[in-house]
Design an enzyme around this catalytic site. Structure first.
Site, short mmCIF file in Angstrom:
data_model
loop_
_atom_site.label_atom_id
_atom_site.label_comp_id
_atom_site.label_asym_id
_atom_site.label_seq_id
_atom_site.Cartn_x
_atom_site.Cartn_y
_atom_site.Cartn_z
N CYS A 25 0.85 -1.19 0.00
CA CYS A 25 0.00 0.00 0.00
C CYS A 25 0.88 1.24 0.00
O CYS A 25 2.10 1.15 0.17
CB CYS A 25 -0.95 0.01 1.20
SG CYS A 25 -0.07 0.18 2.77
N CYS A 49 3.12 1.71 2.89
CA CYS A 49 4.35 0.92 2.85
C CYS A 49 5.46 1.73 2.19
O CYS A 49 6.61 1.71 2.63
CB CYS A 49 4.14 -0.37 2.07
SG CYS A 49 2.97 -1.51 2.81
N ASP A 55 1.02 16.07 -31.29
CA ASP A 55 2.04 15.72 -32.28
C ASP A 55 1.39 15.88 -33.66
O ASP A 55 0.17 15.83 -33.78
CB ASP A 55 2.49 14.28 -32.06
CG ASP A 55 3.42 13.79 -33.15
OD1 ASP A 55 4.37 14.51 -33.48
OD2 ASP A 55 3.18 12.69 -33.67
N ASP A 113 1.85 9.68 -31.10
CA ASP A 113 1.77 8.29 -31.57
C ASP A 113 3.12 7.62 -31.74
O ASP A 113 3.19 6.44 -32.04
CB ASP A 113 1.03 8.23 -32.92
CG ASP A 113 1.89 8.74 -34.07
OD1 ASP A 113 2.63 9.73 -33.86
OD2 ASP A 113 1.84 8.15 -35.16
N ASP A 137 7.58 10.68 -29.08
CA ASP A 137 6.65 11.41 -28.20
C ASP A 137 6.67 10.87 -26.78
O ASP A 137 6.03 11.44 -25.89
CB ASP A 137 5.20 11.29 -28.74
CG ASP A 137 5.06 11.86 -30.13
OD1 ASP A 137 5.63 12.93 -30.39
OD2 ASP A 137 4.39 11.23 -30.97
#
Length: 764
Positions: A31, A34, A451, A652, A656
């Site tokens: 968690c 932690c 982009d 894409d 990028d």
């Protein structure tokens, strides 16, 4: 515990101490609390200057003095509190991945068995309480659920308690443990309560169901976390494992030798053959080819490489072969820098689930305190009130009821259920959502960076215009010749020509001869005639001058950032073609929608300024950046964030990935690279930009649902805890039965799940 003075020793003498910065995988964190414990222990270790632990990708980035502390020493510190650090192994990520997979499979089995054993306990507790020995049957069925299948909650709660901390595991362990032990006592010693006029209630079903539900929530979380490193692994996969170096001089005396990539040194000459990935950065020494550099520039068209040109690791050689001299190797290559930046950007973020643990960090001690106060109040005040001799019975019942009603089942389900339904809703609308953080931040987005290639445009060169300068009869005769010439050409634009002609039903012919003319085009012979396909330079060399109409046409196309190709015979121009990466039909509409919502839209591209300007004009954008490298895109996103904007990056390509990792919300186009899709927190399956406004709206709806769920999870506690503590007893003698407390807890879970399911009907 380590002293504070010793931890600051490296910080007091920065001029004399050389710090090392290293990232290690961390095991056994369950968690966000932690992660806080691990970070605290590392920070308070002598020799460590700074530590940052990320729960999402299960890693710790540590700045330390190697003379004062070693990685093995840090590992021992964490092992002392039940965690582990992966050090001194060849592939630490693989070790971490294997450990996470084992943990997931173990949790999956425990969740399934907890469900199987809990169902009959619930049925017996609800409908068959009068059956002889039913309490013993429920005790036998629920014991393994609580203490074996749910043992991790008790272990983690103990770890936290040893260091004076509490989290959701603490509350689960306390409430289920006390409910079970109290029920077991009542089962084995029913006369204790009967002699005091009280019925010996049992709450085995509450204890078992809580473990089953919370385990399910943990399982969903583990499944989401298991894919966090896939982007990094695929980026690393772009680099070949071995390379061929040239040794022993030049010409016939030289020999090729295969080496592991890690052994390559600056200055060595490396051979690259057709279709191979380039292993390191360097400069071409001999030979020529076209190289697909889309991972760096994002541009679909491969780049010509000849002597003196720079090549980059991870890019893909096309049809030619060449030798190059290694200039940057290992962590110095552009690819390695992309990997490092993506790792750092991913590691700097925490998931939305951390909010639940932060709330639980306050909620847990408060609930425990209320339970203790309730017990004490009944023991002190109950003796003087009407409760009289039953003060102890009432004290124990009410304190257990407080813990049972406060059990964080709904709290544990509030976020994952909303996310699950939100993700499903996104998938129905062609939006794949990978990360909860993007859902949390999406509705706040006020700046979008796009982009160009593959995002606004189609991402592949296409014939946009074809103007024949001959009659229809001649077109039918000459089209197969043009097809045959381009089908043998190695130039990357040739594929656009053959694709167009193939679509028009043209079939190639057999040429009598073919020649590739470097930097100009190709030539071939057919039926004793020479035909040419190439650029204006080729026409000039052959002494041909285009007619005025053709010149005007070519100039207009070039102004629109299109590449002009000529098809000619020995004496005249037969056809002129324009090749470009066309803008998607939906791009302008999507950009208009975003701007109408008050979102600033920018375009970033590695392409030249002329092409970028033409595309920006076509979609109605005035703000764009051209000739941008991957680092430039990430820097621009940082710049916008520094201005206080919440930035969404949409791209894409591999180029990028840095900007996608840096952005607050990252969206990849579905037809783009695997790397971009793995780094991005959302992927548009159809590559339609119109899905972006829908994704941001889905974010808004999901965040609203998460907040509503957290409200419902707590409203039961806010109302139920005072009643469970006996607040109404002095007024009307009412004490909440722990059985009803269990039902209220279950009802809170039902309300949370039901509210999440309402998202299915939401309009985007």
């Amino acid at each position: 515990m380590m002293t504070t003075e010793s931890t600051t020793e490296p910080k007091r003498s920065p001029t004399t101490t050389r710090l090392t910065r290293q990232t290690f995988p961390v095991l056994e964190m369950t968690c966000a609390a932690c992660a806080v414990s691990v970070e605290s222990m590392l920070t308070n270790t002598p020799g460590v200057a700074k530590a940052a632990v990320n729960y999402a990708n299960q890693s710790a980035t540590v700045e330390f003095d190697p003379k004062a502390i070693t990685p093995a020493g840090m590992q021992q510190v964490l092992q002392s509190i039940g965690y582990d650090l992966v050090v001194d192994v060849e592939d630490p990520q693989a070790v971490q991945q294997e450990a996470q997979q084992q943990q997931y499979e173990s949790l999956k089995k425990r969740t399934v068995w907890a469900g199987i054993l809990s169902v009959p306990v619930v049925v017996l507790g609800m409908f068959f309480m009068t059956v002889p020995y039913v309490n013993y049957i429920m005790m036998v069925l629920s014991a393994p659920v609580v203490f074996w299948l749910g043992r991790s909650y008790f272990v983690n709660a103990w770890k936290q308690a040893r260091h004076g901390k509490a989290n959701m595991d603490t509350l689960v362990a306390l409430s289920t443990g006390i409910a079970f032990l109290f029920s077991a006592f009542n089962t084995l010693n029913p006369d204790f309560w009967l002699s005091q006029g009280q019925h010996p209630h049992v709450y085995f079903e509450a204890a078992a169901v809580v473990i089953a539900f919370i385990s399910l929530g943990k399982l969903l979380e583990e499944r989401a976390k298991s894919n966090t490193s896939s982007a990094i692994k695929k980026l690393m996969g772009l680099q070949p494992k071995t390379v061929r170096i040239v040794e022993g001089g030049v010409g016939l005396q030289s020999v090729e030798r295969e080496l592991p990539i890690a052994q390559v040194r600056v200055g060595q000459v490396i051979v690259v053959r057709p279709g191979e990935k380039i292993p390191v950065d360097g400069i071409v020494e001999s030979g020529e080819s076209f190289v697909d550099e889309s991972m760096i520039s994002g541009e679909a068209i491969p780049v010509g490489k000849r002597t003196g040109a720079t090549v980059f690791a991870g890019t893909i050689n096309q049809k030619g072969s060449f030798r190059f001299t290694a200039q940057k190797v290992g962590s110095e290559t552009v690819l390695a820098q992309i990997i490092r930046i993506v790792q750092e950007a991913q590691g700097s973020k925490a998931p939305v689930q951390k909010l639940v643990d932060q709330i639980a960090g306050i909620f847990v001690p408060v609930v425990i305190s209320i339970a203790l106060l309730t017990f004490a109040a009944w023991m002190i005040l109950g003796r003087s009130a009407d409760a009289g001799e039953n003060a102890f019975a009432h004290a124990l019942l009410t304190s257990v009821t407080v813990l049972v009603i406060a059990c964080p089942c709904a709290l544990g389900l509030a976020t994952p259920t909303a996310i699950m339904v939100g993700v499903g809703k996104g998938a129905e609308n062609n939006i794949l959502i990978k990360d909860a953080e993007s859902l949390e931040l999406g509705y706040k987005v006020n700046a979008v960076v796009l982009d160009k290639t593959g995002t606004i445009t189609e991402g592949k060169p296409t014939i946009t215009d074809l103007a024949w300068q001959v009659s229809d009869l001649e077109i039918a005769r000459l089209s197969p010749v043009l097809y045959a010439l381009e089908s043998q050409s190695e130039h990357p634009l040739a594929g656009a020509v053959t694709a167009r002609l193939r679509a028009d039903g043209v079939v190639g012919t057999v040429l009598d001869g073919f020649e590739s003319l470097t930097g100009r085009g190709v030539s071939g012979r057919f039926q004793k005639m020479t035909y040419l396909v190439g650029n204006a330079r080729l026409l000039t060399e052959r002494g041909m001058v285009a007619e005025l109409a053709v010149q005007k046409l070519a100039t207009a196309w070039q102004q629109d950032a299109k590449t002009v190709v000529y098809f000619a015979d020995q004496t005249r121009i037969l056809a002129v073609l324009a090749i470009a990466d066309p803008v998607k039909e939906t791009s302008r509409e999507a950009i208009h929608t975003l701007r109408k919502r008050g979102i600033a839209v920018y375009m970033m591209t590695g392409d030249n300024a002329q092409t970028a300007g033409a595309v920006a004009k076509a979609v109605g954008l005035s703000d764009f950046r051209a000739e941008a490298l991957p680092a430039d895109k990430a820097a621009f996103v940082k710049e916008l964030q520094a201005q206080g904007k919440v930035v969404a990056m949409i791209g894409d390509g591999i180029n990028d990935s840095q900007a996608l990792a840096q952005a607050d919300v990252s969206i990849a186009m579905g037809r783009g690279s695997d790397i971009a899709m793995d780094v991005a927190k959302m992927t548009l399956i159809t590559s339609d930009l119109n899905s972006v406004p829908k994704a941001l709206q889905l974010s808004k709806k999901t965040v609203q649902t998460i907040r509503q769920n957290l409200f419902w999870a707590f409203i039961y506690n806010l109302i139920g805890i005072p009643i469970a503590a006996g607040l109404l007893y002095p007024i009307n003698g009412f004490l909440l039965n722990p059985m009803l407390a269990g039902a209220a807890m279950a009802l809170s879970s039902v309300s949370v799940v039901s509210n999440s399911l309402r998202l299915r009907a939401a309009k985007l």
